[in-house]
Design a protein around this motif. Structure first.
Motif, short mmCIF file in Angstrom:
data_model
loop_
_atom_site.label_atom_id
_atom_site.label_comp_id
_atom_site.label_asym_id
_atom_site.label_seq_id
_atom_site.Cartn_x
_atom_site.Cartn_y
_atom_site.Cartn_z
N ARG A 70 0.83 -1.20 0.00
CA ARG A 70 0.00 0.00 0.00
C ARG A 70 0.87 1.26 0.00
NH1 ARG A 70 -1.92 0.78 5.44
NH2 ARG A 70 -0.05 2.08 5.49
N SER A 71 1.93 1.26 0.83
CA SER A 71 2.81 2.42 0.87
C SER A 71 3.51 2.64 -0.46
CB SER A 71 3.85 2.24 1.99
OG SER A 71 3.25 2.26 3.26
N LEU A 72 3.98 1.56 -1.08
CA LEU A 72 4.63 1.69 -2.38
C LEU A 72 3.65 2.18 -3.43
CD1 LEU A 72 7.10 -1.30 -2.97
CD2 LEU A 72 7.57 1.14 -3.23
N SER A 73 2.42 1.71 -3.36
CA SER A 73 1.41 2.16 -4.30
C SER A 73 1.17 3.66 -4.16
CB SER A 73 0.10 1.40 -4.07
OG SER A 73 -0.93 1.88 -4.92
N ALA A 74 1.14 4.15 -2.92
CA ALA A 74 0.96 5.58 -2.69
C ALA A 74 2.13 6.37 -3.29
CB ALA A 74 0.84 5.86 -1.19
N LEU A 75 3.35 5.88 -3.10
CA LEU A 75 4.52 6.56 -3.65
C LEU A 75 4.49 6.56 -5.18
CD1 LEU A 75 7.45 5.37 -1.33
CD2 LEU A 75 6.09 7.47 -1.18
N ARG A 76 4.17 5.41 -5.76
CA ARG A 76 4.13 5.33 -7.22
C ARG A 76 3.09 6.29 -7.79
NH1 ARG A 76 4.23 -0.96 -6.63
NH2 ARG A 76 6.46 -1.41 -6.76
N THR A 77 1.92 6.34 -7.15
CA THR A 77 0.86 7.21 -7.63
C THR A 77 1.25 8.68 -7.50
OG1 THR A 77 -0.79 5.56 -6.97
CG2 THR A 77 -1.59 7.78 -7.41
N PHE A 78 1.87 9.03 -6.38
CA PHE A 78 2.28 10.41 -6.14
C PHE A 78 3.33 10.85 -7.17
CE2 PHE A 78 5.30 13.29 -3.84
CZ PHE A 78 4.48 14.41 -3.80
N TYR A 79 4.34 9.99 -7.39
CA TYR A 79 5.40 10.38 -8.32
C TYR A 79 4.91 10.33 -9.78
CZ TYR A 79 8.81 10.72 -4.61
OH TYR A 79 9.49 11.12 -3.49
N ARG A 84 3.71 13.74 -14.33
CA ARG A 84 2.76 14.36 -15.25
C ARG A 84 2.84 15.88 -15.20
NH1 ARG A 84 -3.71 14.31 -14.38
NH2 ARG A 84 -3.13 16.20 -13.22
N GLU A 85 3.06 16.39 -13.98
CA GLU A 85 3.14 17.84 -13.78
C GLU A 85 4.54 18.39 -14.03
OE1 GLU A 85 0.44 19.74 -13.13
OE2 GLU A 85 -0.70 17.86 -13.39
N ARG A 86 5.45 17.53 -14.48
CA ARG A 86 6.82 17.90 -14.82
C ARG A 86 7.60 18.47 -13.62
NH1 ARG A 86 6.16 20.64 -20.88
NH2 ARG A 86 5.12 18.82 -21.83
N GLN A 87 7.33 17.91 -12.46
CA GLN A 87 8.07 18.29 -11.26
C GLN A 87 9.22 17.33 -10.98
OE1 GLN A 87 7.44 21.26 -9.65
NE2 GLN A 87 6.15 21.43 -11.49
N VAL A 88 9.19 16.17 -11.57
CA VAL A 88 10.28 15.19 -11.49
C VAL A 88 10.51 14.64 -12.90
CG1 VAL A 88 9.84 14.56 -9.08
CG2 VAL A 88 8.72 13.28 -10.93
N THR A 89 11.67 14.04 -13.09
CA THR A 89 11.99 13.49 -14.41
C THR A 89 11.82 11.98 -14.49
OG1 THR A 89 14.32 13.32 -13.78
CG2 THR A 89 13.62 15.35 -14.89
#
Length: 302
Positions: A70-79, A84-89
């Protein structure tokens, strides 16, 4: 910046994905736990190595595989949202494997627990010196207990900092031996020379001068750790700490001598020189004296 993106992410989950406030609150808790683990590194700056370390951290806290999923899923969804918002590469959580559900994870020690187990005052006498060398070698090189029991005196090259062991399927591999383990072996070997029976080839011997058995090694490790560890625990702790520090799954697979380290990635051969470089850089007790930095409880023998 992090806080504003957490708020924007929460709004995205509710407005675009239609998730309930309760589910969104769960995502937020997981992200806050990861932010606390990072200790000053922003969520936007975190990389795959930090995500791997977080998974190990959750495991040592005793979280179940579904909770870690669940925690990994939250991280994957957040990143994925930040991407998508071009805040990370890149999405640092995308390729990090989660533990298999329904299968108990091997027990590991936290790095500080391993350090405490190895620590001790001045040692003397065959058994004390031998046991300290055994603990250091099991943790240093990630050996199976059967490999440690079968290791001969001639199998350790202290000059090169390597040991040649025979693993499953009678396959021979060369593993690095860290500086602390080399020091412990150097202290033990004079006592071994006094007690070893004539012609005995074993590295680790009993008071009678004969090769230590697998059962004796298991009993000694459990007794010395107060029941908190077995040889298998030290092996998996070595693998876990190296993986968290280096992120090099292939090198850890090579060190352990098997194809599967909690993932489905197939075994890939690395040359000994590269493995040694990863080991010296990452293992918390690999540093030699004079370096700048010191750094399921089943006996499945994997």
């Amino acid at each position: 910046m992090t806080e504003s993106w957490l708020e924007a992410f929460a709004a995205h989950l509710i407005e675009e994905r239609g998730l309930s406030p309760r589910t969104v609150a769960g995502y937020r808790r997981d992200l806050e736990a990861f932010r606390a683990y990072l200790e000053g590194v922003s969520l936007e700056a975190a990389g795959r190595q930090q995500v791997r370390g977080f998974v190990g951290h959750l495991h040592r806290r005793g979280l179940s595989p579904p909770s870690i999923h669940r925690s990994l899923s939250a991280l994957r969804t957040f990143y994925a949202y930040l991407l998508r918002e071009r805040q990370v590469t890149a999405n640092p959580a995308e390729q990090v494997p989660a533990p298999k559900q329904g299968r108990p994870l091997p027990r590991t020690l936290a790095p500080e627990q391993a350090q405490a187990l190895m620590a001790g005052g001045p040692a003397e006498g065959l058994e004390v010196l031998r046991d300290r060398a055994l603990l250091e070698l099991l943790y240093s090189s990630g050996l199976r207990v059967s490999e440690a029991a079968g290791l001969d005196l001639s199998g350790v090259d202290r000059t090169a900092g390597e040991a040649r062991v025979i693993g499953k399927g009678r396959k021979t591999r060369v593993v690095p031996v860290g500086g602390k383990a080399l020091e412990a072996l150097a202290a033990y070997l004079p006592a071994r020379a006094e007690h070893a029976a004539e012609g005995e080839a074993a590295l680790f011997v009993t008071r009678r001068g004969r090769r230590m058995s697998v059962r004796t090694m298991q009993d000694r490790v459990r007794r010395l750790s107060g029941g908190a560890a077995s040889p298998h625990t030290l092996r998996h702790s070595c693998a876990s700490h190296l993986l968290e520090s280096s992120g090099d799954l292939r090198a850890v697979q090579e060190l352990l001598g098997h194809a599967n380290l909690g993932t489905t990635q197939v075994y890939t051969h690395l040359d000994v020189q590269h493995l040694a470089a990863v080991y010296d850089r990452a293992h918390p007790r690999a540093r030699r004296r004079g370096d700048d930095v010191e750094v399921s409880d089943g006996e499945s023998e994997d």
